[in-house]
Design a protein around this motif. Structure first.
Motif, PDB file in Angstrom:
ATOM      1  N   ALA A   1      -5.539   3.556  -1.529  1.00 55.84           N
ATOM      2  CA  ALA A   1      -6.408   3.339  -2.684  1.00 55.84           C
ATOM      3  C   ALA A   1      -7.180   4.606  -3.034  1.00 55.84           C
ATOM      4  O   ALA A   1      -7.347   4.940  -4.228  1.00 55.84           O
ATOM      5  CB  ALA A   1      -7.374   2.192  -2.392  1.00 55.84           C
ATOM      6  N   THR A   2      -7.654   5.333  -2.034  1.00 54.22           N
ATOM      7  CA  THR A   2      -8.367   6.588  -2.297  1.00 54.22           C
ATOM      8  C   THR A   2      -7.443   7.596  -2.973  1.00 54.22           C
ATOM      9  O   THR A   2      -7.843   8.291  -3.923  1.00 54.22           O
ATOM     10  CB  THR A   2      -8.919   7.169  -0.997  1.00 54.22           C
TER      11      THR A   2
ATOM     12  N   LEU B   1      -8.727  -5.061  -0.712  1.00 49.78           N
ATOM     13  CA  LEU B   1      -8.649  -4.296   0.528  1.00 49.78           C
ATOM     14  C   LEU B   1      -9.409  -4.999   1.635  1.00 49.78           C
ATOM     15  O   LEU B   1     -10.458  -5.612   1.399  1.00 49.78           O
ATOM     16  CB  LEU B   1      -9.234  -2.889   0.324  1.00 49.78           C
TER      17      LEU B   1
ATOM     18  N   LEU C   1      -5.726   0.768 -11.375  1.00 54.28           N
ATOM     19  CA  LEU C   1      -5.266  -0.157 -10.351  1.00 54.28           C
ATOM     20  C   LEU C   1      -6.269  -1.269 -10.145  1.00 54.28           C
ATOM     21  O   LEU C   1      -7.449  -1.145 -10.484  1.00 54.28           O
ATOM     22  CB  LEU C   1      -5.016   0.562  -9.015  1.00 54.28           C
TER      23      LEU C   1
ATOM     24  N   HIS D   1       0.825  -1.200   0.000  1.00 52.99           N
ATOM     25  CA  HIS D   1       0.000   0.000   0.000  1.00 52.99           C
ATOM     26  C   HIS D   1       0.867   1.261   0.000  1.00 52.99           C
ATOM     27  O   HIS D   1       0.494   2.275  -0.608  1.00 52.99           O
ATOM     28  CB  HIS D   1      -0.938  -0.016   1.205  1.00 52.99           C
TER      29      HIS D   1
ATOM     30  N   SER E   1      -7.057   1.585   2.527  1.00 49.66           N
ATOM     31  CA  SER E   1      -8.137   2.451   2.063  1.00 49.66           C
ATOM     32  C   SER E   1      -7.619   3.850   1.753  1.00 49.66           C
ATOM     33  O   SER E   1      -8.067   4.489   0.793  1.00 49.66           O
ATOM     34  CB  SER E   1      -9.235   2.522   3.130  1.00 49.66           C
TER      35      SER E   1
ATOM     36  N   VAL F   1      -6.831  -3.792  -6.759  1.00 47.01           N
ATOM     37  CA  VAL F   1      -6.318  -4.042  -5.426  1.00 47.01           C
ATOM     38  C   VAL F   1      -7.391  -4.693  -4.567  1.00 47.01           C
ATOM     39  O   VAL F   1      -8.588  -4.428  -4.734  1.00 47.01           O
ATOM     40  CB  VAL F   1      -5.814  -2.724  -4.770  1.00 47.01           C
TER      41      VAL F   1
ATOM     42  N   LEU G   1       1.863   1.868  -3.499  1.00 45.84           N
ATOM     43  CA  LEU G   1       0.731   2.417  -4.239  1.00 45.84           C
ATOM     44  C   LEU G   1       0.594   3.909  -3.968  1.00 45.84           C
ATOM     45  O   LEU G   1       0.352   4.701  -4.899  1.00 45.84           O
ATOM     46  CB  LEU G   1      -0.554   1.681  -3.833  1.00 45.84           C
TER      47      LEU G   1
END
Length: 428
Positions: free
Chosen positions: A116-117, A130, A126, A64, A113, A128, A67
């Motif tokens: 990813a946001t 979660l 992407l 993460h 989270s 992914v 990312l």
């Protein structure tokens, strides 16, 4: 923490509580610098305490983190907006202080989270998986997806974002033509946050870290349930309160829009500090830029909450760059606006917020275009709090718990207090 020097002139301008564009920019930059430092502190903690989290949790965190770095290279401004979201700070505080073991692992899971946001808002493609603790996937500043499987699959490509959470739960979100910014959409199991009128602040009644855990900080602080919030006129009151401030002091309304990012509704309570006649409101030290409040009675009361809590945010941001008081002081003092004795930091915070309100009330009471009821309330409130603020400033002047910068700051507050006079012109 290495503190960036703040010019003395800027400290003086902030002490006077008046809106200042340069000061707002400097405070927001300081908050961002601290947020980055706290993220690095979390990374350092995991490196230093390798045994504190299971290998799988550490590997997940590393994915993460990569990312997040990828998203930051694509669009730093969008990523900064996610990292600076006030409730991200509340999560960080929990992660940094959580004991090793399952508690820390639960905090680390939420980092996915956040990353990813950030990637969604930066326009990244992407795919992914979660974690969704307690059956909910929470994307900060966007919304929640109900996830019966306790895991969610997020797939973003181009303008489309698909999120599935097991069973029939899922969401289809659309990104803008540029692929950047806050995506919008819906689907079964998806609950979106509402953007409040007149700016970019959101009403957040979903975030898992929107209030402190039970027993930490203010014990009586409970988040209102979404079903209750939906029946209450939050958006209307927000718009009316800002319109009232705009008509009284446009610069102050602009300052609130620039500083406040999120509104968190609270369950109303009656305690020794909150007697039920006024809304309970707070600003979390870990989450400046967020207003936590029970439902105000009307736009006048809400306007005062917004000014009050904005000045708690301003002082919290300034203190992170320029320490105004020394930690560890145990002296308690009586103040006029609360029944319980307060430490010096509480006296300073309260005096600063009430001085800003006195400034607002003076302008409202003497403003020929302000509504009559607003002018009348403002004149009464100014008179009621004038002596209380004077007493608090005297306590601060005599305190040995303030730093040199703190004494300079309170000196500027005293000068502004004197400039406000004994009463607004219309009431003299």
């Amino acid at each position: 923490m290495t503190r960036t020097p703040v010019p003395a002139a800027l400290v003086d301008r902030l002490a006077r509580t008046r809106p200042d564009t340069a000061a707002t920019t400097a405070l927001r930059a300081g908050l961002h610098a601290r947020r980055l430092l706290l993220f690095k502190s979390l990374l350092a903690r995991l490196d230093r305490q390798a045994a504190g989290a299971p290998p799988a949790a550490r590997a997940r965190f590393a994915r993460h983190w990569h990312l997040l770095e990828h998203a930051e290279r694509r669009d730093p401004a969008q990523v900064r907006d996610v990292l600076d979201y006030p409730l991200t700070g509340a999560w960080l505080a929990g992660a940094l202080t959580a004991p090793e073991g399952p508690a820390l692992d639960r905090h680390l899971a939420y980092f996915g989270s956040i990353a990813a946001t950030a990637a969604l808002r930066a326009g990244c493609d992407l795919r992914v998986t979660l974690d969704a603790p307690e059956g909910l996937l929470s994307l900060p500043g966007l919304g929640n997806l109900r996830c019966p499987a306790h895991r969610a699959e997020l797939h973003a490509r181009g303008h489309l974002v698909r999120i599935t959470g097991g069973g029939t739960a899922g969401a289809l979100l659309l990104r803008s033509a540029t692929g950047r910014g806050r995506p919008t959409g819906g689907g079964p199991g998806w609950s979106a946050l509402r953007v409040l009128a007149g700016g970019t602040a959101v009403l957040d009644d979903l975030h898992p870290y929107r209030v402190p855990p039970r027993g930490i900080g203010t014990a009586a602080m409970h988040a209102a349930e979404r079903t209750t919030v939906a029946r209450e006129p939050w958006s209307c009151l927000w718009r009316q309160a800002l319109a009232l401030i705009d008509g009284t002091d446009p610069g102050r309304a602009a300052e609130i829009r620039a500083m406040q990012r999120v509104l968190v509704p609270l369950v109303p309570v009656t305690t020794t500090a909150y007697d039920g006649r006024h809304p309970m409101s707070a600003t979390l030290r870990a989450a400046p830029g967020g207003v936590l409040t029970s439902l105000p009675a009307g736009p006048r009361e809400f306007a005062e909450v917004l000014v009050h809590e904005t000045h708690h945010t301003k002082m919290a941001a300034l203190h992170e760059r320029v320490p105004l008081y020394r930690p560890g002081g145990d002296g308690l003092h009586r103040v006029g606006w609360r029944p319980d004795p307060r430490p010096v930091v509480g006296v300073l915070q309260g005096a600063y917020a009430h001085l800003a309100l006195m400034d607002l009330w003076r302008r409202a009471a003497s403003g020929p275009t302000a509504p009559a009821a607003w002018r009348r309330r403002a004149g009464e409130q100014f008179a009621q709090h004038r002596e209380q603020v004077a007493e608090a400033l005297s306590i601060l002047q005599e305190s040995d718990e303030l730093t040199n910068e703190g004494r300079q700051f309170t000196g500027g507050m005293r000068q502004h207090y004197a400039s406000l006079g004994a009463a607004p012109p219309a009431f003299e």
